[in-house]
Design a protein around this motif. Structure first.
Motif, PDB file in Angstrom:
ATOM      1  N   PHE A   8    -115.737  22.307  -1.209  1.00  0.00           N
ATOM      2  CA  PHE A   8    -116.064  23.702  -1.540  1.00  0.00           C
ATOM      3  C   PHE A   8    -116.666  23.777  -2.935  1.00  0.00           C
ATOM      4  O   PHE A   8    -117.648  24.497  -3.148  1.00  0.00           O
ATOM      5  N   HIS A   9    -116.099  23.061  -3.887  1.00  0.00           N
ATOM      6  CA  HIS A   9    -116.608  23.075  -5.265  1.00  0.00           C
ATOM      7  C   HIS A   9    -118.077  22.654  -5.320  1.00  0.00           C
ATOM      8  O   HIS A   9    -118.886  23.288  -5.996  1.00  0.00           O
ATOM      9  N   LYS A  10    -118.413  21.602  -4.612  1.00  0.00           N
ATOM     10  CA  LYS A  10    -119.800  21.117  -4.616  1.00  0.00           C
ATOM     11  C   LYS A  10    -120.750  22.158  -4.033  1.00  0.00           C
ATOM     12  O   LYS A  10    -121.826  22.399  -4.583  1.00  0.00           O
ATOM     13  N   LEU A  11    -120.355  22.784  -2.945  1.00  0.00           N
ATOM     14  CA  LEU A  11    -121.181  23.834  -2.347  1.00  0.00           C
ATOM     15  C   LEU A  11    -121.288  25.036  -3.290  1.00  0.00           C
ATOM     16  O   LEU A  11    -122.377  25.574  -3.512  1.00  0.00           O
ATOM     17  N   TYR A  12    -120.172  25.450  -3.850  1.00  0.00           N
ATOM     18  CA  TYR A  12    -120.140  26.596  -4.762  1.00  0.00           C
ATOM     19  C   TYR A  12    -121.019  26.338  -5.986  1.00  0.00           C
ATOM     20  O   TYR A  12    -121.737  27.236  -6.439  1.00  0.00           O
ATOM     21  N   SER A  13    -120.996  25.134  -6.513  1.00  0.00           N
ATOM     22  CA  SER A  13    -121.844  24.794  -7.659  1.00  0.00           C
ATOM     23  C   SER A  13    -123.318  24.981  -7.323  1.00  0.00           C
ATOM     24  O   SER A  13    -124.096  25.534  -8.107  1.00  0.00           O
ATOM     25  N   VAL A  22    -110.375  17.522 -15.445  1.00  0.00           N
ATOM     26  CA  VAL A  22    -109.603  16.507 -16.172  1.00  0.00           C
ATOM     27  C   VAL A  22    -108.310  16.247 -15.405  1.00  0.00           C
ATOM     28  O   VAL A  22    -107.623  17.195 -14.989  1.00  0.00           O
ATOM     29  N   PRO A  23    -107.953  14.980 -15.196  1.00  0.00           N
ATOM     30  CA  PRO A  23    -106.730  14.692 -14.439  1.00  0.00           C
ATOM     31  C   PRO A  23    -105.474  15.088 -15.215  1.00  0.00           C
ATOM     32  O   PRO A  23    -105.481  15.197 -16.437  1.00  0.00           O
ATOM     33  N   VAL A  24    -104.414  15.297 -14.455  1.00  0.00           N
ATOM     34  CA  VAL A  24    -103.100  15.569 -15.040  1.00  0.00           C
ATOM     35  C   VAL A  24    -102.362  14.248 -15.132  1.00  0.00           C
ATOM     36  O   VAL A  24    -102.417  13.439 -14.209  1.00  0.00           O
ATOM     37  N   VAL A  25    -101.688  14.016 -16.233  1.00  0.00           N
ATOM     38  CA  VAL A  25    -100.916  12.788 -16.401  1.00  0.00           C
ATOM     39  C   VAL A  25     -99.512  13.027 -15.869  1.00  0.00           C
ATOM     40  O   VAL A  25     -98.801  13.933 -16.317  1.00  0.00           O
ATOM     41  N   ASP A  26     -99.125  12.216 -14.899  1.00  0.00           N
ATOM     42  CA  ASP A  26     -97.779  12.288 -14.320  1.00  0.00           C
ATOM     43  C   ASP A  26     -96.792  11.835 -15.394  1.00  0.00           C
ATOM     44  O   ASP A  26     -96.875  10.707 -15.889  1.00  0.00           O
ATOM     45  N   PHE A  44    -103.665  16.822  -5.068  1.00  0.00           N
ATOM     46  CA  PHE A  44    -104.056  17.200  -3.715  1.00  0.00           C
ATOM     47  C   PHE A  44    -105.026  18.377  -3.716  1.00  0.00           C
ATOM     48  O   PHE A  44    -106.006  18.380  -2.981  1.00  0.00           O
ATOM     49  N   LEU A  45    -104.754  19.389  -4.521  1.00  0.00           N
ATOM     50  CA  LEU A  45    -105.593  20.588  -4.516  1.00  0.00           C
ATOM     51  C   LEU A  45    -107.034  20.256  -4.894  1.00  0.00           C
ATOM     52  O   LEU A  45    -107.978  20.751  -4.271  1.00  0.00           O
ATOM     53  N   PHE A  46    -107.209  19.397  -5.892  1.00  0.00           N
ATOM     54  CA  PHE A  46    -108.559  18.982  -6.278  1.00  0.00           C
ATOM     55  C   PHE A  46    -109.267  18.327  -5.095  1.00  0.00           C
ATOM     56  O   PHE A  46    -110.403  18.670  -4.762  1.00  0.00           O
ATOM     57  N   LYS A  47    -108.601  17.382  -4.462  1.00  0.00           N
ATOM     58  CA  LYS A  47    -109.200  16.674  -3.331  1.00  0.00           C
ATOM     59  C   LYS A  47    -109.510  17.625  -2.176  1.00  0.00           C
ATOM     60  O   LYS A  47    -110.544  17.519  -1.522  1.00  0.00           O
ATOM     61  N   ALA A  48    -108.620  18.581  -1.933  1.00  0.00           N
ATOM     62  CA  ALA A  48    -108.808  19.523  -0.834  1.00  0.00           C
ATOM     63  C   ALA A  48    -109.982  20.466  -1.080  1.00  0.00           C
ATOM     64  O   ALA A  48    -110.659  20.876  -0.145  1.00  0.00           O
ATOM     65  N   LEU A  49    -110.227  20.805  -2.344  1.00  0.00           N
ATOM     66  CA  LEU A  49    -111.264  21.789  -2.673  1.00  0.00           C
ATOM     67  C   LEU A  49    -112.582  21.185  -3.141  1.00  0.00           C
ATOM     68  O   LEU A  49    -113.522  21.929  -3.447  1.00  0.00           O
TER      69      LEU A  49
END
Length: 176
Positions: free
Chosen positions: A153-158, A131-135, A145-150
């Motif tokens: 990895f998340h897709k592979l880990y899943s 779920v996104p964070v509301v600025d 950034f962290l979501f985009k960077a990971l």
């Protein structure tokens, strides 16, 4: 892991509510011979060696220990919290977990695999949502950034997690 495929969320998926509105949602599936109960799938998923590493890290880094006995209670519908998650929704064939911060969801579902004239088979589903964070300044929802960077990895880990659960279930069926 070629037996693990990305797919659209089924219409009845409890995770489907997160597939819109700026959230990220994914779904992976695999088929396994025989009839697999939802409880057996949940237990195989959360007690496998790969996920036990995640449980170990959560116990040490976030003070959220968990046991296999707690997983069995979760799978049986006798527990609504587990390590860093709480049950958000549950049906006979689905479990939707929410992390304690409210940012991520994990979803497990079983269904009869479609088609085939041979013995019964079960389709295992695993999906996640972020779920996104509301600025606060702009009011804009952002993944960060962290979501985009990971994400890779998340897709592979899943896929690895689903493959590990499927393998555990297949070994248990052969041993029975």
């Amino acid at each position: 892991m070629s037996s693990i495929q990305p797919c659209e969320l089924p219409n009845q998926a409890l995770l489907a509510r997160y597939a819109h509105g700026g959230a990220y949602a994914d779904c992976y599936t695999t088929d396994i011979a025989g009839v697999v109960s939802h409880a057996a799938y949940v237990e195989a998923f959360y007690t496998g060696a790969v996920f036990k590493l995640e449980r170990f890290l959560l116990a040490r880094l976030a003070s959220r220990p968990s046991t296999d006995a707690q997983v069995r209670q979760l799978a049986a519908g006798e527990r609504d919290t587990f390590s860093a998650w709480k049950v958000e929704a549950r049906t006979d064939d689905q479990l939707l977990m929410c992390d304690l911060a409210g940012r991520t969801r994990s979803w497990l579902m079983v269904a009869q695999a479609p088609g085939g004239s041979g013995p019964s088979s079960t389709r295992l589903y695993f999906g996640s949502a972020v779920v996104p964070v509301v600025d606060k300044a702009s009011g804009e929802a952002r993944m960060g950034f962290l979501f985009k960077a990971l994400l890779g990895f998340h897709k592979l880990y899943s896929r690895v997690l689903l493959h590990a659960a499927r393998s555990r279930l297949a070994r248990a069926a052969r041993a029975a």
